[in-house]
Design a protein around this motif. Structure first.
Motif, PDB file in Angstrom:
ATOM      1  N   LEU A  17      -7.739  -5.593  -5.635  1.00 34.08           N
ATOM      2  CA  LEU A  17      -6.568  -5.363  -6.491  1.00 34.08           C
ATOM      3  C   LEU A  17      -6.537  -3.908  -6.964  1.00 34.08           C
ATOM      4  O   LEU A  17      -5.492  -3.256  -6.964  1.00 34.08           O
ATOM      5  N   LEU A  18      -7.720  -3.423  -7.335  1.00 30.95           N
ATOM      6  CA  LEU A  18      -7.817  -2.050  -7.821  1.00 30.95           C
ATOM      7  C   LEU A  18      -7.422  -1.059  -6.724  1.00 30.95           C
ATOM      8  O   LEU A  18      -6.740  -0.064  -6.981  1.00 30.95           O
ATOM      9  N   THR A  19      -7.842  -1.346  -5.489  1.00 27.22           N
ATOM     10  CA  THR A  19      -7.492  -0.468  -4.372  1.00 27.22           C
ATOM     11  C   THR A  19      -5.980  -0.446  -4.165  1.00 27.22           C
ATOM     12  O   THR A  19      -5.378   0.616  -4.013  1.00 27.22           O
ATOM     13  N   TYR A  20      -5.367  -1.631  -4.170  1.00 26.20           N
ATOM     14  CA  TYR A  20      -3.902  -1.685  -4.011  1.00 26.20           C
ATOM     15  C   TYR A  20      -3.231  -0.806  -5.072  1.00 26.20           C
ATOM     16  O   TYR A  20      -2.312  -0.046  -4.800  1.00 26.20           O
ATOM     17  N   LEU A  21      -3.728  -0.960  -6.303  1.00 25.38           N
ATOM     18  CA  LEU A  21      -3.123  -0.252  -7.424  1.00 25.38           C
ATOM     19  C   LEU A  21      -3.303   1.258  -7.291  1.00 25.38           C
ATOM     20  O   LEU A  21      -2.355   2.027  -7.464  1.00 25.38           O
ATOM     21  N   LEU A  22      -4.518   1.672  -6.958  1.00 26.02           N
ATOM     22  CA  LEU A  22      -4.805   3.103  -6.875  1.00 26.02           C
ATOM     23  C   LEU A  22      -4.046   3.762  -5.737  1.00 26.02           C
ATOM     24  O   LEU A  22      -3.524   4.860  -5.889  1.00 26.02           O
ATOM     25  N   VAL A  23      -3.977   3.098  -4.596  1.00 23.30           N
ATOM     26  CA  VAL A  23      -3.283   3.679  -3.451  1.00 23.30           C
ATOM     27  C   VAL A  23      -1.795   3.809  -3.773  1.00 23.30           C
ATOM     28  O   VAL A  23      -1.178   4.841  -3.556  1.00 23.30           O
ATOM     29  N   GLY A  24      -1.223   2.763  -4.347  1.00 21.91           N
ATOM     30  CA  GLY A  24       0.193   2.810  -4.692  1.00 21.91           C
ATOM     31  C   GLY A  24       0.448   3.792  -5.812  1.00 21.91           C
ATOM     32  O   GLY A  24       1.360   4.601  -5.754  1.00 21.91           O
ATOM     33  N   GLY A  25      -0.347   3.736  -6.835  1.00 19.56           N
ATOM     34  CA  GLY A  25      -0.164   4.638  -7.968  1.00 19.56           C
ATOM     35  C   GLY A  25      -0.386   3.916  -9.277  1.00 19.56           C
ATOM     36  O   GLY A  25       0.469   3.135  -9.695  1.00 19.56           O
ATOM     37  N   ILE A  26      -1.524   4.199  -9.897  1.00 14.35           N
ATOM     38  CA  ILE A  26      -1.832   3.556 -11.178  1.00 14.35           C
ATOM     39  C   ILE A  26      -0.943   4.172 -12.258  1.00 14.35           C
ATOM     40  O   ILE A  26      -0.657   5.356 -12.237  1.00 14.35           O
ATOM     41  N   GLY A  27      -0.451   3.324 -13.139  1.00 17.71           N
ATOM     42  CA  GLY A  27       0.417   3.815 -14.197  1.00 17.71           C
ATOM     43  C   GLY A  27       1.815   4.154 -13.718  1.00 17.71           C
ATOM     44  O   GLY A  27       2.530   4.911 -14.359  1.00 17.71           O
ATOM     45  N   THR A  28       2.202   3.630 -12.556  1.00 15.86           N
ATOM     46  CA  THR A  28       3.573   3.805 -12.097  1.00 15.86           C
ATOM     47  C   THR A  28       4.168   2.423 -11.882  1.00 15.86           C
ATOM     48  O   THR A  28       3.446   1.467 -11.605  1.00 15.86           O
ATOM     49  N   LEU A  29       5.487   2.333 -12.017  1.00 17.57           N
ATOM     50  CA  LEU A  29       6.126   1.024 -11.925  1.00 17.57           C
ATOM     51  C   LEU A  29       6.114   0.481 -10.498  1.00 17.57           C
ATOM     52  O   LEU A  29       5.883  -0.698 -10.269  1.00 17.57           O
ATOM     53  N   SER A  30       6.359   1.357  -9.529  1.00 19.14           N
ATOM     54  CA  SER A  30       6.469   0.850  -8.166  1.00 19.14           C
ATOM     55  C   SER A  30       5.164   0.928  -7.393  1.00 19.14           C
ATOM     56  O   SER A  30       5.076   0.440  -6.273  1.00 19.14           O
ATOM     57  N   GLY A  31       4.138   1.509  -8.002  1.00 18.69           N
ATOM     58  CA  GLY A  31       2.846   1.635  -7.339  1.00 18.69           C
ATOM     59  C   GLY A  31       2.309   0.335  -6.757  1.00 18.69           C
ATOM     60  O   GLY A  31       1.929   0.282  -5.584  1.00 18.69           O
ATOM     61  N   PRO A  32       2.270  -0.747  -7.547  1.00 21.95           N
ATOM     62  CA  PRO A  32       1.735  -2.010  -7.024  1.00 21.95           C
ATOM     63  C   PRO A  32       2.481  -2.499  -5.785  1.00 21.95           C
ATOM     64  O   PRO A  32       1.871  -3.028  -4.855  1.00 21.95           O
ATOM     65  N   LEU A  33       3.794  -2.291  -5.758  1.00 18.43           N
ATOM     66  CA  LEU A  33       4.578  -2.727  -4.600  1.00 18.43           C
ATOM     67  C   LEU A  33       4.173  -1.928  -3.364  1.00 18.43           C
ATOM     68  O   LEU A  33       3.881  -2.480  -2.310  1.00 18.43           O
ATOM     69  N   VAL A  34       4.130  -0.620  -3.531  1.00 22.00           N
ATOM     70  CA  VAL A  34       3.841   0.268  -2.404  1.00 22.00           C
ATOM     71  C   VAL A  34       2.421   0.049  -1.891  1.00 22.00           C
ATOM     72  O   VAL A  34       2.201  -0.190  -0.697  1.00 22.00           O
ATOM     73  N   GLY A  35       1.454   0.112  -2.810  1.00 21.99           N
ATOM     74  CA  GLY A  35       0.054   0.008  -2.416  1.00 21.99           C
ATOM     75  C   GLY A  35      -0.270  -1.320  -1.764  1.00 21.99           C
ATOM     76  O   GLY A  35      -0.916  -1.369  -0.712  1.00 21.99           O
ATOM     77  N   THR A  36       0.191  -2.401  -2.359  1.00 19.28           N
ATOM     78  CA  THR A  36      -0.134  -3.717  -1.823  1.00 19.28           C
ATOM     79  C   THR A  36       0.484  -3.913  -0.449  1.00 19.28           C
ATOM     80  O   THR A  36      -0.187  -4.329   0.502  1.00 19.28           O
ATOM     81  N   THR A  37       1.767  -3.607  -0.344  1.00 19.79           N
ATOM     82  CA  THR A  37       2.434  -3.776   0.946  1.00 19.79           C
ATOM     83  C   THR A  37       1.707  -2.994   2.030  1.00 19.79           C
ATOM     84  O   THR A  37       1.366  -3.526   3.088  1.00 19.79           O
ATOM     85  N   LEU A  38       1.458  -1.739   1.710  1.00 23.04           N
ATOM     86  CA  LEU A  38       0.840  -0.861   2.696  1.00 23.04           C
ATOM     87  C   LEU A  38      -0.513  -1.400   3.169  1.00 23.04           C
ATOM     88  O   LEU A  38      -0.753  -1.552   4.377  1.00 23.04           O
ATOM     89  N   ILE A  39      -1.372  -1.717   2.212  1.00 24.12           N
ATOM     90  CA  ILE A  39      -2.733  -2.088   2.605  1.00 24.12           C
ATOM     91  C   ILE A  39      -2.785  -3.478   3.235  1.00 24.12           C
ATOM     92  O   ILE A  39      -3.479  -3.689   4.227  1.00 24.12           O
ATOM     93  N   VAL A  40      -2.023  -4.412   2.670  1.00 22.73           N
ATOM     94  CA  VAL A  40      -2.041  -5.753   3.260  1.00 22.73           C
ATOM     95  C   VAL A  40      -1.552  -5.693   4.705  1.00 22.73           C
ATOM     96  O   VAL A  40      -2.141  -6.274   5.613  1.00 22.73           O
ATOM     97  N   TRP A  41      -0.503  -4.933   4.940  1.00 16.18           N
ATOM     98  CA  TRP A  41       0.016  -4.828   6.318  1.00 16.18           C
ATOM     99  C   TRP A  41      -0.944  -4.093   7.243  1.00 16.18           C
ATOM    100  O   TRP A  41      -1.161  -4.482   8.373  1.00 16.18           O
ATOM    101  N   LEU A  42      -1.503  -3.027   6.734  1.00 15.61           N
ATOM    102  CA  LEU A  42      -2.481  -2.295   7.539  1.00 15.61           C
ATOM    103  C   LEU A  42      -3.632  -3.211   7.938  1.00 15.61           C
ATOM    104  O   LEU A  42      -4.030  -3.261   9.109  1.00 15.61           O
ATOM    105  N   SER A  43      -4.140  -3.963   6.954  1.00 12.24           N
ATOM    106  CA  SER A  43      -5.267  -4.851   7.239  1.00 12.24           C
ATOM    107  C   SER A  43      -4.873  -5.905   8.252  1.00 12.24           C
ATOM    108  O   SER A  43      -5.656  -6.288   9.115  1.00 12.24           O
TER     109      SER A  43
END
Lengths: 343, 288, 255
Positions: free
Chosen positions: A247-273
């Motif tokens: 969860l922390l990785t998704y958040l950090l990649v997308g952007g911690i403390g940003t509104l859309s960060g969780p969307l971006v990070g999670t989508t990106l990493i889940v799809w990559l994996s």
């Protein structure tokens, strides 16, 4: 040009894409993966509210995810409760445990808080793993029912499940959006920025931190409950610390403390994996260093990097506009400033 | 009675390992105020490197440990240089996340390179000795003695050498140390070197009685955190005493309460400590 | 009229006595200053009044009410504001955004209001924004309201910190070294601002090292040395006080 990127338009566009997605792909596997991503996103938002906006790194969130999942699992499978009753009750259980934990955890600060929650997460995992009579231990809980139909709406197919999860995700995003853009959100950000300063301007930090913590565990619990009803099988591993790190990785990649960060990070990493099957086991060979490099070079992740690049672009244009005598300054600069605040 | 003595001795063994790990952690915390979440990964690397040196290169146990100390110490120094040093001005949440990133990488690396299976480490000290009707394995006695020797050497280094004195000075007052001309960068690197070395010693000593696997550091590091909170973050005697206390409570708890839940003892201890005193048991002043 | 008062205020850290038995009375609407060599316990004294530290003994009385053991957020609500030496502002955010939250303590909306976007929340947000603009105008920062704090000069940052304190509707403000790191011209501007605050009825109490400024604006000065009050009085009394001159090693710093 700037108008297109207006936050509201972007959000509307994203919603349309999300709604149309199952109709476009026709591939149920993709729908399945996307549903899972949405479920994780909800949990990541929980972490973001706490760590990103209030400045407290909780390493116990997989534990709360697991509490949500196991509550609904036990209530439906073992106690035979009806689905939605169990669903609501499991969220309540998560919040109550979150409240109790928060009351103790917030006696500590910074490093102590992180260590405390790390150990707490481990306790939760250990309890789930060892308490055979309640959780079935390592065998896991099997046969968790899919969400019961509400009136004419049934949730038996992958696609209907997708929409149900999407509904909850949008609800969470809406709640986050409203919090962040309100006085309440400013209060949390003030605490993140400097707890001392927050206190001197009359903010009761304990009360606010506790509220954030409970809401954050609520998101984690919601994510867990949805996961259990979607995957229909849960084992103690969902409470392991590695899930918190995911969860922390998704958040950090997308952007911690940003509104859309969780969307971006999670989508990106889940799809990559998903794309790199077999890579799953060694994903941390890459994501570990990525995490470390991000906090050094791009502490606000992809979203943060893009938005600061965008701000620079705008201010450069603005600058040129000022140099060239033109009529009115457009709303762009104000928007850019807003962008910085919201990310 | 015999069981009790046996268990007390076991506690002493586990406690020695814990104390060594906690010492490394507390030294780094004292100097840089970083809770190094990656410390457990250093412990794990230490186990693997010693094992590899023995099985692949046929080195003697002690030489393998020596190589391991050097290599893990170097990993520690690299961590300091490339990760914690650039982050020294960043918000406190950042170095924790960075440490977690390193931890995840090292564990994935171990799994990738050495495989996920549990491996056992051979030891030249497999014999069993009888003392007053009680049986002890040589390896366990070795752990206790070696840990004591290492602690004594560390003590002498910190108290009697100039470099050691600078470490103490810096842990007491970083700005002050900077002012009187201590090279804080050098001290930070040295501390990480020692910290990594201690982790390597701890895991190399304990691996023959436990096993070597990628996740072997996870529980140990969590417990080490409990220990240094118990003993006071940054306190050296606290880490040692705390290590033994936890070792004893675990081995006694496993015998007299429940073997299943013995690992939870540490964490319940922690929850109680932080509930009663949020800044740790022997902390001076406050966090604020 | 005595507005805020400390009686036998003492703070010990372990064996070290940081503040020792200090009696101090602050008069309403005046500018009060606390001076003393480094490590004299001035900041600790502030921390005791603003609820950051709990005194070892003694009491703090504000408006006839004992506030010694109140937590800092409650103290702020009573109308006691403070600033920090390091301004602690959020540099990546705009001046306005930093200041808006200052009025939060006078509002009631909670998390639920935020999620449901209730009329109360909207009204209070407007109220906070208005207050922020008002105090920014007062400290003369309206023109940089939308700038990031990170891009401000040191003096502007200090003004922003003042504005944030003022946004809480204080009756008294404690300023911890407001002019530190600010050049002489700008120091004068800050002194003017403090006078302006006092003239609108806000009591000011500051810690400062810049003697010239203190002597020109303070109505009353207390001198701390090794945690003890060694002198108290009007600027000219302090200037000629032997104890004070001795404390400052020859007194060159004072003249």
């Amino acid at each position: 040009m700037a108008k297109i990127f207006k936050q509201r338009n972007m959000i509307s566009l994203l919603i349309v894409v999300a709604v149309l997605f199952p109709l476009i792909t026709n591939n149920t596997y993709y729908v399945h993966v996307m549903t899972l991503s949405f479920i994780w996103m909800i949990g990541v938002y929980g972490l973001n509210l706490l760590a990103g906006y209030t400045g407290y790194l909780s390493l116990a969130h997989a534990g709360f995810f697991a509490i949500g999942a196991y509550s609904i699992g036990i209530l439906t499978v073992k106690a035979g409760m009806n689905f939605w009753g169990a669903f609501i009750l499991s969220l309540l259980i998560t919040c109550v445990i979150g409240l109790v934990v928060g009351l103790i955890a917030f006696r500590t600060k910074e490093h102590f808080f992180a260590i405390y929650t790390l150990c707490l997460g481990y306790i939760l995992y250990l309890i789930i793993d060892k308490w055979d009579s309640l959780t079935e231990g390592v065998r896991g809980l099997i046969g968790i029912p899919a969400p019961a139909s509400i009136g004419p709406i049934k949730f038996e197919t992958e696609i209907s499940h997708y929409y149900l999860v999407l509904f909850f995700l949008l609800l969470v995003v809406l709640i986050m959006y409203r919090i962040i853009h309100s006085l309440t959100g400013r209060t949390y950000i003030a605490i993140r920025n400097s707890e001392d300063l927050a206190k001197t301007i009359g903010i009761s930090t304990m009360k606010n931190k506790l509220t954030v913590f409970v809401l954050s565990t609520f998101f984690a619990g919601l994510s867990g409950a949805l996961y259990a009803s979607f995957v229909r099988f849960i084992g103690p591993d969902i409470g392991a610390i590695s899930i918190t790190f995911d969860l922390l990785t998704y958040l950090l990649v997308g952007g911690i403390g940003t509104l859309s960060g969780p969307l971006v990070g999670t989508t990106l990493i889940v799809w990559l994996s998903q794309q790199l099957q077999g890579f799953q086991e060694y994903r941390m060979l890459i994501f570990g260093p990525v995490l470390t490099l991000l906090v050094i070079f791009y502490p606000r992740g992809i979203v943060g990097a893009v938005s600061s690049w965008y701000t620079k672009l705008i201010s450069k244009k603005d600058h040129q506009r000022i140099l060239r005598p033109t009529k009115v300054r457009s709303g762009a600069s104000i928007e850019a400033e807003k962008e910085v605040k919201e990310g | 009675m015999e069981i009790l003595i046996q268990q007390l001795f076991n506690g002493l063994t586990i406690g020695s390992v814990y104390a060594l790990v906690a010492l490394g952690l507390t030294l780094v915390y004292g100097i840089l105020h970083i809770p190094n979440f990656a410390h457990g990964a250093l412990y794990m690397m230490g186990g693997y490197i010693t094992l590899t040196m023995m099985t692949k290169f046929g080195l003697h146990y002690w030489i393998a440990i020596f190589v391991s100390i050097i290599l893990v110490g170097l990993i520690g120094v690299l961590m300091e240089r490339f990760v914690f040093h650039p982050l020294r001005e960043a918000p406190p949440i950042h170095d924790k996340i960075a440490a977690i990133g390193i931890l995840l990488f090292l564990e994935a690396f171990a799994q990738f390179y050495w495989g996920a299976e549990y491996q056992s480490m051979p030891t030249p000290y497999g014999q069993v000795v009888q003392i007053m009707g009680l049986t002890f394995t040589m390896q366990r006695i070795l752990i206790v003695v070696a840990a004591l020797v290492v602690m004594l050497l560390l003590y002498l280094f910190l108290k009697k050498t100039f470099m050691g004195a600078t470490i103490i000075a810096m842990s007491q007052n970083r700005e002050g140390a900077n002012l009187v001309g201590v090279n804080t960068n050098k001290v930070a690197m040295l501390t990480f070197m020692i910290s990594g070395g201690l982790a390597a010693i701890a895991s190399s000593l304990s691996s023959p009685i436990n096993l070597v696997f990628p996740g072997m550091g996870q529980l140990v590091i969590l417990k080490a955190f409990v220990i240094i909170i118990l003993g006071g973050m940054g306190s050296i005697p606290g880490a040692i005493v705390g290590g033994y206390i936890l070792g004893f409570s675990e081995s006694l708890g496993a015998t007299y309460i429940s073997n299943d839940y013995k690992d939870i003892i540490a964490f319940i201890l922690l929850v109680i400590i932080l509930t009663v005193k949020p800044t740790g048991l022997f902390s001076k002043g406050g966090q604020h | 009229m005595i507005f805020l008062e400390t009686k036998n205020l003492t703070k010990k850290f372990g064996g070290l006595v940081a503040v020792n038995n200090v009696d101090f009375a602050i008069e309403k609407g005046k500018i009060n200053a606390i001076i003393g060599p480094n490590g004299a316990g001035k900041s600790t004294f502030f921390n005791l009044i603003s609820g950051f530290h709990r005194p070892s003994s003694g009491s703090v009385i504000f408006n006839g009410r004992e506030i010694t053991t109140l937590p800092s957020d409650k103290i702020a609500k009573l109308g006691i504001a403070r600033t920090f030496q390091t301004t602690n502002l959020f540099e990546q955010s705009t001046v306005l955004d930093n200041v808006i939250v200052g009025h939060r303590l006078r509002t009631k909306s909670n998390l639920l209001d935020a999620i449901l976007r209730t009329p109360r929340l909207k009204a209070e947000e407007a109220q906070c924004r208005e207050k922020a603009m008002e105090v920014l105008e007062f400290v003369d920062l309206k023109n940089v309201a939308t700038k990031l704090v990170g891009g401000l000069t040191q003096e502007e940052k200090k003004r922003t910190a003042f504005a944030l304190a003022l946004a809480t509707n204080p009756e008294i403000v404690f300023l911890d070294e407001p002019a530190a790191g600010v050049n002489p011209d700008e120091t004068e501007g800050l002194a003017e601002l403090m006078k302006k605050m006092a003239s609108t009825g806000i009591t000011v109490c500051l810690i400062e090292h810049k003697m010239q400024m203190i002597m020109s604006i303070a109505d009353k000065i207390m001198v701390l040395n090794y945690g003890e009050k060694i002198a108290e009085g009007r600027p000219e009394e302090i200037r000629n006080n032997e104890m004070v001159i001795k404390a400052y090693l020859g007194g060159s710093a004072i003249a």
